[in-house]
Scaffold this motif. Structure first.
Motif, mmCIF file in Angstrom:
data_model
loop_
_atom_site.group_PDB
_atom_site.id
_atom_site.type_symbol
_atom_site.label_atom_id
_atom_site.label_comp_id
_atom_site.label_asym_id
_atom_site.label_seq_id
_atom_site.Cartn_x
_atom_site.Cartn_y
_atom_site.Cartn_z
ATOM 1 N N GLY A 71 5.585 -4.101 -2.506
ATOM 2 C CA GLY A 71 6.682 -3.151 -2.293
ATOM 3 C C GLY A 71 6.694 -2.056 -3.351
ATOM 4 N N ALA A 72 6.439 -2.447 -4.608
ATOM 5 C CA ALA A 72 6.376 -1.458 -5.696
ATOM 6 C C ALA A 72 5.222 -0.497 -5.459
ATOM 7 C CB ALA A 72 6.220 -2.161 -7.035
ATOM 8 N N ARG A 73 4.059 -1.040 -5.078
ATOM 9 C CA ARG A 73 2.904 -0.180 -4.808
ATOM 10 C C ARG A 73 3.199 0.799 -3.683
ATOM 11 N NH1 ARG A 73 -1.543 -2.892 -1.693
ATOM 12 N NH2 ARG A 73 0.078 -2.533 -0.162
ATOM 13 N N ASP A 74 3.759 0.303 -2.593
ATOM 14 C CA ASP A 74 4.058 1.162 -1.451
ATOM 15 C C ASP A 74 5.076 2.243 -1.817
ATOM 16 O OD1 ASP A 74 2.284 -0.403 -0.049
ATOM 17 O OD2 ASP A 74 3.838 -1.507 1.050
ATOM 18 N N ARG A 75 6.085 1.873 -2.596
ATOM 19 C CA ARG A 75 7.100 2.837 -3.039
ATOM 20 C C ARG A 75 6.451 3.933 -3.885
ATOM 21 N NH1 ARG A 75 12.440 2.312 -3.373
ATOM 22 N NH2 ARG A 75 12.394 0.042 -3.203
ATOM 23 N N LEU A 76 5.550 3.542 -4.779
ATOM 24 C CA LEU A 76 4.889 4.510 -5.656
ATOM 25 C C LEU A 76 3.933 5.413 -4.879
ATOM 26 C CD1 LEU A 76 4.273 2.135 -8.668
ATOM 27 C CD2 LEU A 76 5.829 4.110 -8.623
ATOM 28 N N ALA A 120 1.580 14.915 -8.869
ATOM 29 C CA ALA A 120 0.904 14.872 -10.165
ATOM 30 C C ALA A 120 1.785 14.234 -11.236
ATOM 31 C CB ALA A 120 0.491 16.278 -10.590
ATOM 32 N N SER A 121 2.758 13.447 -10.827
ATOM 33 C CA SER A 121 3.673 12.814 -11.769
ATOM 34 C C SER A 121 2.939 11.801 -12.634
ATOM 35 C CB SER A 121 4.793 12.101 -11.018
ATOM 36 O OG SER A 121 5.526 11.265 -11.884
ATOM 37 N N PRO A 122 2.881 12.040 -13.935
ATOM 38 C CA PRO A 122 2.176 11.083 -14.797
ATOM 39 C C PRO A 122 2.833 9.697 -14.787
ATOM 40 C CG PRO A 122 3.094 12.907 -16.095
ATOM 41 C CD PRO A 122 3.401 13.179 -14.668
ATOM 42 N N GLY A 123 4.158 9.659 -14.717
ATOM 43 C CA GLY A 123 4.848 8.369 -14.695
ATOM 44 C C GLY A 123 4.523 7.561 -13.457
ATOM 45 N N ILE A 124 4.514 8.215 -12.309
ATOM 46 C CA ILE A 124 4.202 7.526 -11.052
ATOM 47 C C ILE A 124 2.752 7.063 -11.063
ATOM 48 C CG2 ILE A 124 3.939 7.816 -8.564
ATOM 49 C CD1 ILE A 124 6.394 9.680 -8.671
ATOM 50 N N LEU A 125 1.828 7.942 -11.475
ATOM 51 C CA LEU A 125 0.411 7.567 -11.507
ATOM 52 C C LEU A 125 0.151 6.414 -12.467
ATOM 53 C CD1 LEU A 125 -1.134 11.128 -11.320
ATOM 54 C CD2 LEU A 125 -1.531 9.289 -9.679
ATOM 55 N N GLU A 126 0.782 6.445 -13.643
ATOM 56 C CA GLU A 126 0.601 5.361 -14.627
ATOM 57 C C GLU A 126 1.113 4.033 -14.076
ATOM 58 O OE1 GLU A 126 -0.493 4.993 -17.865
ATOM 59 O OE2 GLU A 126 -1.260 7.039 -18.010
ATOM 60 N N LEU A 127 2.327 4.043 -13.525
ATOM 61 C CA LEU A 127 2.891 2.791 -13.001
ATOM 62 C C LEU A 127 2.108 2.309 -11.783
ATOM 63 C CD1 LEU A 127 4.981 0.625 -13.400
ATOM 64 C CD2 LEU A 127 6.593 1.997 -12.062
ATOM 65 N N LEU A 128 1.618 3.240 -10.972
ATOM 66 C CA LEU A 128 0.791 2.858 -9.832
ATOM 67 C C LEU A 128 -0.499 2.191 -10.308
ATOM 68 C CD1 LEU A 128 0.277 2.850 -6.781
ATOM 69 C CD2 LEU A 128 -0.692 5.155 -7.041
ATOM 70 N N ALA A 129 -1.101 2.719 -11.358
ATOM 71 C CA ALA A 129 -2.319 2.108 -11.906
ATOM 72 C C ALA A 129 -2.040 0.684 -12.379
ATOM 73 C CB ALA A 129 -2.862 2.959 -13.049
ATOM 74 N N TYR A 130 -0.954 0.490 -13.124
ATOM 75 C CA TYR A 130 -0.624 -0.860 -13.595
ATOM 76 C C TYR A 130 -0.298 -1.793 -12.426
ATOM 77 C CZ TYR A 130 -0.673 0.481 -18.489
ATOM 78 O OH TYR A 130 -1.071 0.892 -19.733
ATOM 79 N N THR A 131 0.340 -1.255 -11.392
ATOM 80 C CA THR A 131 0.661 -2.067 -10.218
ATOM 81 C C THR A 131 -0.616 -2.526 -9.521
ATOM 82 O OG1 THR A 131 2.735 -0.861 -9.965
ATOM 83 C CG2 THR A 131 1.954 -2.098 -8.052
ATOM 84 N N HIS A 132 -1.593 -1.617 -9.407
ATOM 85 C CA HIS A 132 -2.879 -2.007 -8.824
ATOM 86 C C HIS A 132 -3.560 -3.077 -9.671
ATOM 87 C CE1 HIS A 132 -3.161 0.607 -5.396
ATOM 88 N NE2 HIS A 132 -2.981 1.702 -6.116
ATOM 89 N N LEU A 133 -3.429 -2.977 -10.983
ATOM 90 C CA LEU A 133 -4.010 -4.012 -11.849
ATOM 91 C C LEU A 133 -3.366 -5.368 -11.575
ATOM 92 C CD1 LEU A 133 -4.512 -2.439 -15.391
ATOM 93 C CD2 LEU A 133 -6.247 -3.116 -13.732
ATOM 94 N N VAL A 134 -2.051 -5.383 -11.441
ATOM 95 C CA VAL A 134 -1.349 -6.638 -11.162
ATOM 96 C C VAL A 134 -1.808 -7.209 -9.825
ATOM 97 C CG1 VAL A 134 0.923 -7.659 -10.702
ATOM 98 C CG2 VAL A 134 0.648 -6.043 -12.582
ATOM 99 N N LEU A 135 -2.108 -6.329 -8.861
ATOM 100 C CA LEU A 135 -2.607 -6.771 -7.562
ATOM 101 C C LEU A 135 -4.074 -7.188 -7.618
ATOM 102 C CD1 LEU A 135 -0.912 -4.135 -5.254
ATOM 103 C CD2 LEU A 135 -0.506 -6.602 -5.236
ATOM 104 N N GLY A 136 -4.734 -6.942 -8.759
ATOM 105 C CA GLY A 136 -6.132 -7.329 -8.918
ATOM 106 C C GLY A 136 -7.128 -6.294 -8.430
#
Length: 190
Positions: free
Chosen positions: A18-23, A32-48
């Motif tokens: 849900g977090a990934r889809d929201r981002l 080009a939001s750095p905050g969204i891109l950063e959190l999306l990257a960490y979310t993908h890491l959590v998803l493996g």
């Protein structure tokens, strides 16, 4: 509450997808939001999914020396062995000049690698169509306007364009096209 706070709440509840889809949805509105891109990257890491994290970090100012980011960028290159495939996998939803300097340098290196393979790639939002007078939507850009801040979220760099500016430019281009079509029809059926 903004999208980053909501995505962080999703993550805290364990709703990683849900977090990934929201981002991802938010990235289309604030490309080009750095905050969204950063959190999306960490979310993908959590998803493996390190390669997807690398694709998000590719468009940020994250240092190539950062161990987590460098591993993700390496996974991205490993998944997409050709420069063109890697370029097409990036979540680019804005002109390249909206991204930070480090991301623009990565995009330039990637474009050079694509061209070295005898292929052509231009970041998707970098294509500009001119009319007969040489006008384009960038001619109506003013980075000092603040009135649409509540609608557009994060501003990234001096190349930010507000929603109103883009709408005005699009309306002008449509008006020019309609006028040109009227002239052609008048000449044909005159």
């Amino acid at each position: 509450m903004d999208v980053i706070d909501r995505a962080q709440e999703d993550l805290a509840r364990g709703d990683i997808v849900g977090a990934r889809d929201r981002l991802v949805r938010a990235l289309r509105r604030n490309p080009a939001s750095p905050g969204i891109l950063e959190l999306l990257a960490y979310t993908h890491l959590v998803l493996g999914d390190r390669a997807a994290a690398g694709a998000a970090w590719f468009l940020t100012d994250k240092s190539d020396d950062d161990p987590t980011a460098s591993a993700a960028l390496a996974a991205l290159e490993k998944r997409y062995r050709s420069p063109l495939a890697l370029a097409e996998a990036l979540p680019i939803h804005a002109p390249s000049d909206w991204y930070p300097a480090r991301a623009r340098m990565r995009l330039e290196r990637l474009q050079a690698a694509v061209e070295a393979n005898g292929q052509r790639w231009v970041p998707p939002r970098d294509v500009v169509y001119f009319d007969e007078d040489g006008l384009n939507s960038d001619d109506f850009y003013d980075s000092t306007i603040d009135s649409d801040a509540e609608y557009d979220g994060d501003r990234t760099g001096s190349s930010y364009r507000s929603v109103r500016q883009r709408a005005i430019a699009a309306a002008i281009v449509i008006a020019i096209a309609a006028t040109s079509a009227s002239v052609v029809l008048a000449l044909i059926f005159g």
